[in-house]
Write an enzyme that holds these catalytic residues in place. Structure first.
Site, PDB file in Angstrom:
ATOM      1  N   PHE A 150       0.855  -1.186   0.000  1.00  0.00           N
ATOM      2  CA  PHE A 150       0.000   0.000   0.000  1.00  0.00           C
ATOM      3  C   PHE A 150       0.889   1.232   0.000  1.00  0.00           C
ATOM      4  O   PHE A 150       1.647   1.460   0.939  1.00  0.00           O
ATOM      5  CB  PHE A 150      -0.963   0.070   1.185  1.00  0.00           C
ATOM      6  CG  PHE A 150      -1.854   1.283   1.069  1.00  0.00           C
ATOM      7  CD1 PHE A 150      -2.974   1.270   0.266  1.00  0.00           C
ATOM      8  CD2 PHE A 150      -1.529   2.471   1.719  1.00  0.00           C
ATOM      9  CE1 PHE A 150      -3.771   2.410   0.112  1.00  0.00           C
ATOM     10  CE2 PHE A 150      -2.322   3.610   1.563  1.00  0.00           C
ATOM     11  CZ  PHE A 150      -3.441   3.577   0.759  1.00  0.00           C
ATOM     12  N   ASP A 235       9.112   2.863   2.201  1.00  0.00           N
ATOM     13  CA  ASP A 235       7.933   3.682   2.508  1.00  0.00           C
ATOM     14  C   ASP A 235       7.636   3.518   3.999  1.00  0.00           C
ATOM     15  O   ASP A 235       7.064   2.516   4.420  1.00  0.00           O
ATOM     16  CB  ASP A 235       6.745   3.231   1.647  1.00  0.00           C
ATOM     17  CG  ASP A 235       5.475   4.027   1.945  1.00  0.00           C
ATOM     18  OD1 ASP A 235       5.444   4.745   2.967  1.00  0.00           O
ATOM     19  OD2 ASP A 235       4.510   3.918   1.167  1.00  0.00           O
ATOM     20  N   LYS A 264       2.372  11.251   7.099  1.00  0.00           N
ATOM     21  CA  LYS A 264       1.485  11.039   8.249  1.00  0.00           C
ATOM     22  C   LYS A 264       1.951  11.759   9.526  1.00  0.00           C
ATOM     23  O   LYS A 264       1.799  12.958   9.606  1.00  0.00           O
ATOM     24  CB  LYS A 264       1.279   9.540   8.467  1.00  0.00           C
ATOM     25  CG  LYS A 264       0.452   8.927   7.329  1.00  0.00           C
ATOM     26  CD  LYS A 264      -0.241   7.620   7.680  1.00  0.00           C
ATOM     27  CE  LYS A 264      -1.271   7.282   6.612  1.00  0.00           C
ATOM     28  NZ  LYS A 264      -0.944   6.110   5.816  1.00  0.00           N
TER      29      LYS A 264
HETATM   30  C1  LIG Z   1      -1.070   6.242   4.286  1.00  0.00           C
HETATM   31  C2  LIG Z   1       0.021   5.652   3.470  1.00  0.00           C
HETATM   32  C3  LIG Z   1       0.363   6.188   2.211  1.00  0.00           C
HETATM   33  C4  LIG Z   1      -0.427   7.296   1.553  1.00  0.00           C
HETATM   34  O1  LIG Z   1      -0.458   8.475   2.291  1.00  0.00           O
HETATM   35  P1  LIG Z   1      -1.585   9.566   1.966  1.00  0.00           P
HETATM   36  O2  LIG Z   1      -1.192  10.733   2.835  1.00  0.00           O
HETATM   37  O3  LIG Z   1      -2.902   8.967   2.357  1.00  0.00           O
HETATM   38  O4  LIG Z   1      -1.496   9.867   0.527  1.00  0.00           O
HETATM   39  C5  LIG Z   1       1.436   5.637   1.553  1.00  0.00           C
HETATM   40  N1  LIG Z   1       2.130   4.611   2.077  1.00  0.00           N
HETATM   41  C6  LIG Z   1       1.830   4.071   3.272  1.00  0.00           C
HETATM   42  C7  LIG Z   1       2.660   2.939   3.801  1.00  0.00           C
HETATM   43  C8  LIG Z   1       0.760   4.562   4.010  1.00  0.00           C
HETATM   44  O5  LIG Z   1       0.428   3.996   5.171  1.00  0.00           O
END
Ligand SMILES: *Cc1c(COP(=O)(O)O)cnc(C)c1O
Length: 409
Positions: A150, A235, A264
């Site tokens: 994700f 990520d 985040k």
């Molecule tokens: C939440 C998330 C994203 C995307 O972030 P947004 O601010 O919602 O675009 C990407 N990678 C990971 C691992 C996430 O948890």
């Protein structure tokens, strides 16, 4: 006797939910609770009912709601200047980037806003690095990703998702991505070609159901990427900023990535801010005009992120995440329930996987909500618990009492 029917009165919560349902796209399936106030680990609805937030906006609220130091930075900066665009310098961006470099060990960063934007930026960075530094021909760069990833919701990103619903009807997609199983280093090795510029992966697959990597997987991945001159792009949008009991989840693996993506909780639960971090030999591929964002690096978000980084350190929130995570997982593992298949996690990123016979995690989240505890299912059978890192043992006990009731049987 004649009785007159009184019009059925709706609660403020019901009315507010109806408004969002009527006028908002239905791209989410929220629990039927409306939050109108928050402080620390607690939130309130318009009727004044209190709930313990055990989701933290998918780990964007590591500091809890309205953390005092973060709020102070927000309000102070709001009185000075909020937006300059990158057409000019501002007095928060430089200090923010310096403090971020001290935190991450990467000398440079490129600021964006949302997580998905930062992932897009990492993809662009890896491709540009591939062309300029690795000698990959124009339009030939390949990036390898993990199954069940994700990384956000843009067309490019959902294009390499393995989740059917994320992709359906949204094509055509950006080419140049290959998928290998998560946790399979041999598959990564086999997928690499001379055109491969990066392996993009989460250190823990949170959205996929809090899936931890096998031991030694990332050691092997690191070696393979180094040997093949492939950038390891991690990520850590969800796992970073103390969530897993270390500042970054890669610290559990004894490796460092080449490119680190954060978002985040970097914004202290207040504003969106994301970054791509790397050393100069990667980040110096950019020249003016190559990439940008109007709000990226804005002084308000930078001031907030500076306070957010400082608070994690000053208040020992990373150590607290490790300690409270142990405490929570210990209690969960001791819980006797016929529904629970496995409890797993790191720090305060915890998944309770239920047996298929439990009928899905959603109904448990709903009944927890009715008992004053907020959490969300991820992937059908997993309850994700990711409270703010400021949570106390007493509050975990409070949550456990509810979990015990709901999971009994
Ligand atoms: C939440 C998330 C994203 C995307 O972030 P947004 O601010 O919602 O675009 C990407 N990678 C990971 C691992 C996430 O948890």
């Amino acid at each position: 006797m004649i009785t007159t029917a009184t019009p059925e009165s709706k609660s403020p919560t019901q009315e507010l939910i109806e408004l969002s349902e009527r006028h908002g796209a239905h791209n989410y399936h929220p629990l039927p609770i409306c939050i109108s106030e928050g402080k620390g680990v607690w939130v309130k609805d318009p009727e004044g009912c209190k709930y313990l937030d055990m989701l933290s906006s998918y780990s964007a609220l590591n500091h809890g709601h309205r953390h005092p130091a973060v709020m102070q930075a927000l309000l102070a900066q709001a009185k000075k200047v909020t937006l300059t665009s990158r057409a000019f310098h501002n007095d928060q961006l430089g200090p923010f980037l310096k403090e971020l470099a001290d935190l991450t060990g990467f000398a440079m960063a490129l600021p964006m806003n949302s997580g998905a934007e930062a992932v897009e930026t990492a993809v662009k960075t890896a491709r540009k690095w591939g062309c300029l530094k690795k000698g990959v021909a124009q339009d030939q760069a390949e990036i390898i990703v993990a199954a069940n990833n994700f990384h956000g919701r843009t067309v490019t990103i959902v294009g390499f998702s393995t989740e059917e619903q994320y992709r359906r009807d949204f094509g055509p997609f950006t080419p140049g991505f290959k998928v290998v199983p998560f946790g399979d280093a041999a598959a990564l090795r086999a997928a690499i070609t001379p055109q491969t510029v990066a392996f993009l992966v989460e250190p823990i697959q949170a959205e996929a159901g809090i899936l931890l990597p096998p031991p030694d997987y990332f050691q092997a991945v690191r070696e393979i990427c180094t040997q093949s001159n492939v950038l390891l792009v991690l990520d850590e949008i969800q796992t970073g900023m103390g969530r897993t009991g270390r500042m970054f989840a890669f610290e559990h693996e004894g490796i460092r990535p080449d490119v680190l993506v954060l978002g985040k909780a970097l914004g202290g639960g207040v504003l969106p801010i994301s970054v791509v971090c790397a050393q100069p030999e990667v980040m110096d591929v950019y020249k003016p005009g190559d990439h940008g964002s109007t709000f990226g690096g804005n002084p308000l978000a930078c001031a907030v992120a500076r306070a957010a980084m400082r608070a994690l350190k000053d208040e020992g929130l990373v150590e607290r995440s490790a300690r409270m995570g142990e405490y929570l997982m210990g209690k969960l593992r001791a819980l006797k329930s016929g529904y629970v298949k496995e409890v797993r996690g790191r720090g305060l990123l915890v998944g309770i996987e239920l047996h298929a016979s439990a009928g899905g995690a959603r109904r448990f989240c709903e009944s927890l909500m009715h008992r004053g505890m907020l959490c969300k299912e991820t992937h059908e059978h997993v309850i994700r618990l990711a409270p703010p890192l400021v949570i106390s043992e007493k509050e975990i006990d409070w949550a456990m009492a509810r979990l015990k009731k709901v999971l009994a049987g």
